[in-house]
Design a protein around this motif. Sequence first.
Motif, PDB file in Angstrom:
ATOM      1  N   GLU A 253     133.193  93.357  48.372  1.00  8.80           N
ATOM      2  CA  GLU A 253     132.457  93.084  47.129  1.00  8.80           C
ATOM      3  C   GLU A 253     132.399  94.303  46.212  1.00  8.80           C
ATOM      4  N   CYS A 254     132.491  95.481  46.837  1.00  9.26           N
ATOM      5  CA  CYS A 254     132.380  96.702  46.037  1.00  9.26           C
ATOM      6  C   CYS A 254     133.615  96.937  45.161  1.00  9.26           C
ATOM      7  N   GLY A 255     134.606  96.050  45.297  1.00 10.99           N
ATOM      8  CA  GLY A 255     135.798  96.189  44.458  1.00 10.99           C
ATOM      9  C   GLY A 255     136.968  96.806  45.206  1.00 10.99           C
TER      10      GLY A 255
ATOM     11  N   LYS B 280     136.607  91.590  61.585  1.00 13.14           N
ATOM     12  CA  LYS B 280     136.004  92.315  60.467  1.00 13.14           C
ATOM     13  C   LYS B 280     136.324  93.798  60.605  1.00 13.14           C
ATOM     14  N   ILE B 281     136.522  94.436  59.464  1.00 17.36           N
ATOM     15  CA  ILE B 281     136.653  95.904  59.492  1.00 17.36           C
ATOM     16  C   ILE B 281     135.595  96.492  58.558  1.00 17.36           C
ATOM     17  N   LYS B 282     135.478  97.787  58.602  1.00 17.50           N
ATOM     18  CA  LYS B 282     134.483  98.450  57.756  1.00 17.50           C
ATOM     19  C   LYS B 282     135.149  98.901  56.461  1.00 17.50           C
ATOM     20  N   CYS B 283     134.522  98.578  55.333  1.00 16.09           N
ATOM     21  CA  CYS B 283     135.066  99.017  54.047  1.00 16.09           C
ATOM     22  C   CYS B 283     135.043 100.540  53.996  1.00 16.09           C
ATOM     23  N   SER B 284     136.173 101.133  53.716  1.00 18.21           N
ATOM     24  CA  SER B 284     136.223 102.603  53.750  1.00 18.21           C
ATOM     25  C   SER B 284     135.542 103.230  52.532  1.00 18.21           C
ATOM     26  N   LYS B 285     135.195 102.414  51.549  1.00 25.51           N
ATOM     27  CA  LYS B 285     134.485 102.954  50.377  1.00 25.51           C
ATOM     28  C   LYS B 285     132.966 102.875  50.554  1.00 25.51           C
TER      29      LYS B 285
ATOM     30  N   LYS C 178     130.516  98.544  54.154  1.00 26.45           N
ATOM     31  CA  LYS C 178     130.171  97.160  54.448  1.00 26.45           C
ATOM     32  C   LYS C 178     131.244  96.552  55.372  1.00 26.45           C
ATOM     33  N   GLN C 179     130.816  95.560  56.190  1.00 28.94           N
ATOM     34  CA  GLN C 179     131.800  94.890  57.050  1.00 28.94           C
ATOM     35  C   GLN C 179     132.501  93.800  56.248  1.00 28.94           C
ATOM     36  N   ILE C 180     133.788  93.837  56.287  1.00 23.63           N
ATOM     37  CA  ILE C 180     134.520  92.899  55.420  1.00 23.63           C
ATOM     38  C   ILE C 180     135.577  92.106  56.192  1.00 23.63           C
ATOM     39  N   PHE C 181     135.869  90.918  55.657  1.00 25.04           N
ATOM     40  CA  PHE C 181     136.862  90.002  56.236  1.00 25.04           C
ATOM     41  C   PHE C 181     138.189  90.121  55.503  1.00 25.04           C
ATOM     42  N   ARG C 182     139.182  89.557  56.143  1.00 23.28           N
ATOM     43  CA  ARG C 182     140.472  89.353  55.498  1.00 23.28           C
ATOM     44  C   ARG C 182     140.325  88.282  54.426  1.00 23.28           C
ATOM     45  N   ILE C 183     141.086  88.382  53.344  1.00 19.91           N
ATOM     46  CA  ILE C 183     141.108  87.276  52.383  1.00 19.91           C
ATOM     47  C   ILE C 183     141.683  86.057  53.115  1.00 19.91           C
TER      48      ILE C 183
END
Length: 923
Positions: A451-453, A489-494, A497-502
């Motif tokens: 979500e952070c872009g 899920k992986i962790k957003c490096s920015k 946040k935990q994020i999914f694959r599109i």
Amino acid sequence: MSLDLPKLEKKILKFWKEKKIFEKLRKKNQGKKHWSFLDGPITANNPMGVHHAWGRTYKDLFQRYKAMQGFDQRYQNGFDCQGLWVEVEVEKEKGFKNKKDIEKFGIDKFVNVCKQRVLKYSKIQTEQSIRLGQWMDWDNSYYTMSDQNNYTIWNFLKICWKKGLLYKGRDSVPWCPRCGTAISQHEILTEEYKEVSHKSIFFKLPVKNQKNTYFLAWTTTPWTLPGNSALAVHPDLEYAKIKNKESIYILLKEKADLIENGQVMETFKGKKLKGLQYEGLFDSDEHKVILWKDVIEEEGTGIVHIAPGCGAEDFQLSKEFSLPVIDLSDNESNYKQGFGKLTGKFVGSEQVRDLIFKELEKKDRVFKIEDYTHRYPTCWRCKTELIFRVVDEWYISMDKLRKQLKEVAEKINWIPSFGLDRELDWLKNMQDWLISKKRYWGLALPIFECECGNFEVIGSKQELKKRAVSGWDKFEPHSPHRPWIDNVKIKCSKCGKQIFRIPDVGNPWLDAGIVPFSTMEKDWFPADLICESFPGQFKNWFYALIVMSTVLENTNPMKTVFGFASVKDEKGEEMHKSKGNTVWFDDVVEKIGADSMRWMYSRQNPVNDLKFGYKVAEEIKKKLLTLYNIFTFFNTYVDKKDFPKKELKSNNILDQWVVSRLNNVIERVTKNLDQYNVGIAVSAIEDFFIQDLSLWYVRRSRKRFKPASDGSSGEARQEAISTLYYVLLNLSKLIAPVTPFFAEEMYNTLKTSNMPESVHLCDWPKSGKTDDKLEEKMTEVRNIVTLALAQRAKAGIKVRQPLASLKIPNPKSQIPKELLELIKDEVNVKKITFGKELKLDTKITKELKQEGEYREMVHNVNRIRKEMGLTSEDVVVIDSTFDVINKEDFKKEVGAKEFNVKEEVSGKEIKINNQTHYILIKK
Ligand SMILES: [Zn+2]
Ligand SMILES: [Zn+2]
């Protein structure tokens, strides 16, 4: 002579299998110089049609040819597995109507059924290819759904991302409402346009601050009207205000006829309309007129309805003119919230159309509604009419690559050569590569979005494992496919946040484009050859290969592309399963045999479409039959014990000639196959065995093959046997890559104990000495014979009737005596003289007449003997109403112990000199 090819082919298949000939061939060439073939994957979604056999014939032909030349090769067949084509077939099978049905069924189950389908058809296609005679390492075929293939694409995408080539774009894309996914630019082919009739509407838009004045606009897609945000006019075309009763309409002057009893009030250039405002159809927002050079005069009113949410050009204009983009439809192509009664309804439905018409009637905005027939794009898979919508999709940017891509394409040898222009043309004009699809069965795009872009791309399974913070256990034992991969899920490096694959899967051409890297070891790269049907592949496989190889290695993945046209039906029309004119491989191969098919495909000029029909196929089979008949002739007269033991040597001029011809053909075939000119090579072989071998050599040499009456074999006979043996043995090798079964049958009959077990284990023949002078002379002689026989035909004289002389033009150099004898024999004249021109003496003297009658009688007796099933040993008694000269000679010649001339004979009717006679033959 009958030739049961299917039966023969099955026998040979068994022989190959039992004797492990293919394995022996690979072993023979192992470790030698490489020749690297890369197979373009066949979609494993249906049994093979007859059109698949064209490409497979070429592939097998090139590989067999190179094997006989001693090259070590890869024999890896490929199956294309992932993508919408498989999904659509499974949906049909299960009776699913849309994506909701799939999700209800379960994505995991659905994906498994897709895999099963691929496995089922890859097995069927393997069996069919074996039946065609294709030699591949069938246990080692590659599948684009394999982990190896998918993860290699991950690596590619990660590199694209690192190079800044991968991006998420919002764009207007062609969208299939049924499949619920975008259709990328290169998937829309011209044949995907369908002639359809739509209700088109002429509608009125009140001009602000001008009483009773309307823009008259037109559309064929009424569902897009709620998305209207501007009108476009051409700046330089002539427009007019036209009055009718109390209303005034603005439209192209050209189209004034649309207004019944209208009066032209004034005319002006379109640019005068720029910026004028009008009342919208469904809203009260401000709308204005823009200028656009692509407005055309041919259809509509010259006032173009612009809906940036529903059209590619409209979307471009919205960027240029800052127009609002109204996004009407959701992923199911239903109206989104906020469109009143339309919300939730399918945009392409008649219900929607009628609702819109009704609403506009109510507002008095309808000018006219009429049917309109036009060509409209449809989904290449399910044939549903496409719509345009604005969506977020993932792209590989092409502008930065374009120059490199062209350079790489130019390094490739394109056959036919126009291939390069086609590819360059595509590379020049293509847009960014849309690689995402909102579907289920395909490459899981390794893009994780936050979500952070931020978004990141994972390049391997190991990397994903390292980065995974949850869901790994639900994924781990599975292939990298949906839905299992979606758990990770992986962790957003920015932002942490935990994020999914599109959820998107990949464009299937990624799957096929990666194979030089996922299937070939380094020392086989680049491939020497790929070989595919041209239409479509410039935008698809060739394109994907070039893009992926440029990004990964900045070089060409193949040295040569050999392309060929399409197989059409007998009438030249496209074959389609839905049209019912598809010819299935299994039917054809059991009817005419694989070798007939292969011969037909190989002799074709690959530039031209091949019209497939059984009539054509039968014609081709007849050509092979000519060779078969020579082969049968040889077997009839020659025993294995007569096979030559010494090197070929003959003093006979015909023998010398045919060997020289053969050597020339070997040279020509080799040269052309080296340059992938298959059609020319195969035609050269065909011309040789029909024109030279059958119609001349064998016909002229027949007598020499017959053993003497005491069974002995004279020198002349041995020379003939040696020569024809040599020619047939070499021919079996020349045709081995083209018709591997028939070649094997010939070779097996001719081979002796010191020769390789199979023709396919033989070396490619080398051409020996040629005698061009002799060949020239023979051509001259054959021309003379043809002309002389034409004069005979013109005079109505049978060849059997001897004539006194033939005058032939003075030759440039002396014609050998044997050849003069040959002319005499062929034209059936007593003497040859020389002069200025060719002239046949057609005068029939009494002696000549009697001799002709004598020959007629011999011919008739032999014919009847044959009909009676008699052999040359059977001695007969003949009663005849016709007498011949030289009775004793006659009796000897026809194997008769008695010849009785009678007034009346109740026997067979014959014609001698156009008169009816009777003849009776008794054993
Ligand atoms: Zn579709
Ligand atoms: Zn983030």
